[in-house]
Design a protein around this motif. Structure first.
Motif, PDB file in Angstrom:
ATOM      1  N   GLY A  24      96.586  70.859  33.642  1.00 21.26           N
ATOM      2  CA  GLY A  24      96.270  70.188  32.380  1.00 21.26           C
ATOM      3  C   GLY A  24      95.576  71.063  31.357  1.00 21.26           C
ATOM      4  N   ALA A  25      94.893  72.111  31.823  1.00 20.17           N
ATOM      5  CA  ALA A  25      94.117  72.939  30.879  1.00 20.17           C
ATOM      6  C   ALA A  25      95.025  73.647  29.863  1.00 20.17           C
ATOM      7  N   LEU A  26      96.331  73.711  30.185  1.00 19.06           N
ATOM      8  CA  LEU A  26      97.276  74.369  29.281  1.00 19.06           C
ATOM      9  C   LEU A  26      97.258  73.715  27.889  1.00 19.06           C
ATOM     10  N   ASN A  27      97.049  72.399  27.853  1.00 21.94           N
ATOM     11  CA  ASN A  27      97.045  71.689  26.575  1.00 21.94           C
ATOM     12  C   ASN A  27      95.666  71.575  25.954  1.00 21.94           C
ATOM     13  N   GLU A  50      93.129  73.219  23.983  1.00 20.93           N
ATOM     14  CA  GLU A  50      93.030  74.393  23.084  1.00 20.93           C
ATOM     15  C   GLU A  50      91.711  75.160  23.251  1.00 20.93           C
ATOM     16  N   SER A  51      90.673  74.470  23.767  1.00 18.94           N
ATOM     17  CA  SER A  51      89.380  75.147  23.834  1.00 18.94           C
ATOM     18  C   SER A  51      89.291  76.146  24.996  1.00 18.94           C
ATOM     19  N   VAL A  52      90.175  75.993  26.016  1.00 12.38           N
ATOM     20  CA  VAL A  52      90.087  76.920  27.169  1.00 12.38           C
ATOM     21  C   VAL A  52      91.379  77.686  27.485  1.00 12.38           C
ATOM     22  N   ASN A  53      92.530  77.184  27.011  1.00  8.31           N
ATOM     23  CA  ASN A  53      93.781  77.776  27.517  1.00  8.31           C
ATOM     24  C   ASN A  53      93.892  79.278  27.253  1.00  8.31           C
ATOM     25  N   ARG A  54      93.471  79.700  26.096  1.00  9.95           N
ATOM     26  CA  ARG A  54      93.559  81.122  25.765  1.00  9.95           C
ATOM     27  C   ARG A  54      92.610  81.961  26.644  1.00  9.95           C
ATOM     28  N   THR A  55      91.378  81.458  26.803  1.00  8.76           N
ATOM     29  CA  THR A  55      90.391  82.177  27.637  1.00  8.76           C
ATOM     30  C   THR A  55      90.916  82.334  29.065  1.00  8.76           C
ATOM     31  N   PHE A  56      91.518  81.254  29.593  1.00 11.66           N
ATOM     32  CA  PHE A  56      92.005  81.330  30.967  1.00 11.66           C
ATOM     33  C   PHE A  56      93.140  82.348  31.089  1.00 11.66           C
ATOM     34  N   LEU A  57      93.999  82.364  30.081  1.00 13.06           N
ATOM     35  CA  LEU A  57      95.091  83.352  30.125  1.00 13.06           C
ATOM     36  C   LEU A  57      94.543  84.772  30.047  1.00 13.06           C
ATOM     37  N   GLU A  58      93.499  84.955  29.227  1.00 10.89           N
ATOM     38  CA  GLU A  58      92.880  86.281  29.131  1.00 10.89           C
ATOM     39  C   GLU A  58      92.253  86.689  30.470  1.00 10.89           C
ATOM     40  N   LYS A  59      91.682  85.707  31.164  1.00  8.16           N
ATOM     41  CA  LYS A  59      91.087  86.014  32.475  1.00  8.16           C
ATOM     42  C   LYS A  59      92.178  86.404  33.471  1.00  8.16           C
ATOM     43  N   ILE A  60      93.302  85.712  33.399  1.00 11.01           N
ATOM     44  CA  ILE A  60      94.425  86.061  34.292  1.00 11.01           C
ATOM     45  C   ILE A  60      94.865  87.503  34.011  1.00 11.01           C
ATOM     46  N   LEU A  61      94.944  87.844  32.740  1.00 17.01           N
ATOM     47  CA  LEU A  61      95.349  89.204  32.370  1.00 17.01           C
ATOM     48  C   LEU A  61      94.324  90.223  32.874  1.00 17.01           C
ATOM     49  N   HIS A  62      93.051  89.896  32.724  1.00 12.52           N
ATOM     50  CA  HIS A  62      91.984  90.793  33.177  1.00 12.52           C
ATOM     51  C   HIS A  62      92.114  91.078  34.677  1.00 12.52           C
ATOM     52  N   HIS A  63      92.346  90.018  35.466  1.00 17.20           N
ATOM     53  CA  HIS A  63      92.446  90.219  36.921  1.00 17.20           C
ATOM     54  C   HIS A  63      93.750  90.918  37.297  1.00 17.20           C
ATOM     55  N   ALA A  64      94.801  90.660  36.537  1.00 12.75           N
ATOM     56  CA  ALA A  64      96.061  91.384  36.786  1.00 12.75           C
ATOM     57  C   ALA A  64      95.856  92.869  36.498  1.00 12.75           C
ATOM     58  N   ASN A  65      95.091  93.174  35.446  1.00 10.92           N
ATOM     59  CA  ASN A  65      94.795  94.581  35.138  1.00 10.92           C
ATOM     60  C   ASN A  65      93.983  95.225  36.255  1.00 10.92           C
ATOM     61  N   SER A  84      91.389  84.681  41.770  1.00 12.72           N
ATOM     62  CA  SER A  84      91.101  84.320  40.379  1.00 12.72           C
ATOM     63  C   SER A  84      92.385  83.990  39.625  1.00 12.72           C
ATOM     64  N   VAL A  85      93.414  84.823  39.790  1.00 11.93           N
ATOM     65  CA  VAL A  85      94.688  84.562  39.109  1.00 11.93           C
ATOM     66  C   VAL A  85      95.220  83.200  39.557  1.00 11.93           C
ATOM     67  N   GLN A  86      95.187  82.943  40.887  1.00  5.41           N
ATOM     68  CA  GLN A  86      95.676  81.654  41.404  1.00  5.41           C
ATOM     69  C   GLN A  86      94.891  80.492  40.792  1.00  5.41           C
ATOM     70  N   GLY A  87      93.561  80.641  40.825  1.00  4.58           N
ATOM     71  CA  GLY A  87      92.688  79.558  40.345  1.00  4.58           C
ATOM     72  C   GLY A  87      92.949  79.221  38.890  1.00  4.58           C
ATOM     73  N   PHE A  88      92.980  80.254  38.036  1.00  5.29           N
ATOM     74  CA  PHE A  88      93.179  79.990  36.598  1.00  5.29           C
ATOM     75  C   PHE A  88      94.575  79.449  36.324  1.00  5.29           C
TER      76      PHE A  88
END
Ligand code: ADP
Length: 297
Positions: free
Chosen positions: A94-97, A99-114, A83-87
């Protein structure tokens, strides 16, 4: 006598052969350990075969346990790592730019890191407990101290879920004995589960009551409950009733295995009563006098 000697030497040879081929099912030598030198030798070889057989069996069991454990651990690691790799890849593509998904994806990365962090933490706890079982302290403490410490540790999760764990402790309850830090861990895992497997705003009760010369401790919730067919396997490593629910909540499947180990080291058992959609009660007892089997504090 030559014939007799020959027979016993053949017997010795066959035992040694069985030991070498790991097919030891030899009958004990007929004359037992007290005879002439040859009988004693036969007996010793027989005993050596027996103990090698037992040791080999134990090693085989440990090996299969180890293999299963490593299999489970790598399986548990896969999902959060993928999941971390995928997000991260999607963000870089491109999803970094966006605005509608970049924050959600970062939150998902944090969730899986946790989740990975929780897993590393629980794995190190379970390994320590398994290899360090005798190193238990035996301190006297008040149950309210234990409950306060546990509630403090789950504060953030409880607040997020709108749950305020309640304590019910009789004012004259005697002190209990055990390893405070490890029992705090037991309580944290039970209270954490009572919150995780509960609805928003549900109730979680920590109760203590004197029963003869023991104190019974109960963690009761009115959450989702557990159906009877799952109850016997609940304390197995990585066993979950609902895998995706557990993972979403950051569960590792090791919490109750850790609880069982710690209580076992106190000569105590975990009991569970639960009704689906009504709630669960996890309980165990603690002694009100020092446990002779544990080392003094
Ligand atoms: P996990 O990390 O998945 O919570 P545990 O070993 O603590 O692992 O618990 C094993 C499983 O038991 C959980 O996944 C959940 O399905 C079930 N369980 C534990 N406590 C409760 C509870 N209070 N209410 C309902 N189900 C529970």
């Amino acid at each position: 006598s030559h014939f007799w000697l020959h027979r016993r030497l053949r017997h010795l040879q066959s035992i040694l052969h069985q030991v070498r081929t790991h097919e030891f099912d030899a009958q004990p030598p007929p004359s037992g350990p007290h005879g002439d030198e040859l009988s004693t030798l036969l007996w010793e070889v027989h005993r050596t075969g027996q103990s090698l057989q037992t040791e080999i069996q134990e090693l085989k069991e440990m090996e299969s346990y180890r293999r299963e454990f490593i299999g489970n651990v790598s399986h548990e690691l896969k999902t959060p790592i993928f999941s971390v790799q995928g997000f991260a890849e999607t963000l870089l593509d491109g999803a970094l730019n966006d605005e509608s998904v970049n924050r959600t994806f970062l939150e998902k990365i944090l969730h899986h890191a946790n989740r990975l962090d929780n897993l590393a933490h629980d794995l190190s706890t379970i390994t320590k407990i398994e290899t360090d079982e005798l190193d238990m302290s035996n301190e006297a403490f008040k149950v309210t101290e234990l409950f306060d410490a546990a509630i403090e540790s789950v504060e953030v999760r409880a607040e997020e879920k709108g749950i305020t764990p309640q304590q019910t402790v009789p004012p004259d309850l005697p002190r209990v004995y055990g390893d405070f830090d490890r029992l705090r861990r037991v309580l944290v895992n039970l209270v954490d589960n009572a919150i995780k497997y509960n609805e928003e705003g549900g109730t979680v009760q920590l109760e203590a009551a004197l029963q003869a010369d023991e104190v019974e401790i109960r963690v009761v919730d009115d959450g989702i409950g557990i159906s009877p067919d799952h109850l016997p396997r609940l304390t197995e490593r990585f066993y979950r009733v609902d895998k995706s629910r557990s993972r979403n909540q950051g569960g590792t499947g090791l919490g109750l295995a850790i609880v069982k180990h710690i209580l076992g080291a106190h000569d105590r058992e975990l009991h569970v009563e639960s009704v689906p959609e009504e709630g669960s009660a996890f309980r165990f007892t603690l002694p009100t006098s020092p446990q002779p089997s544990l080392q003094p504090a």
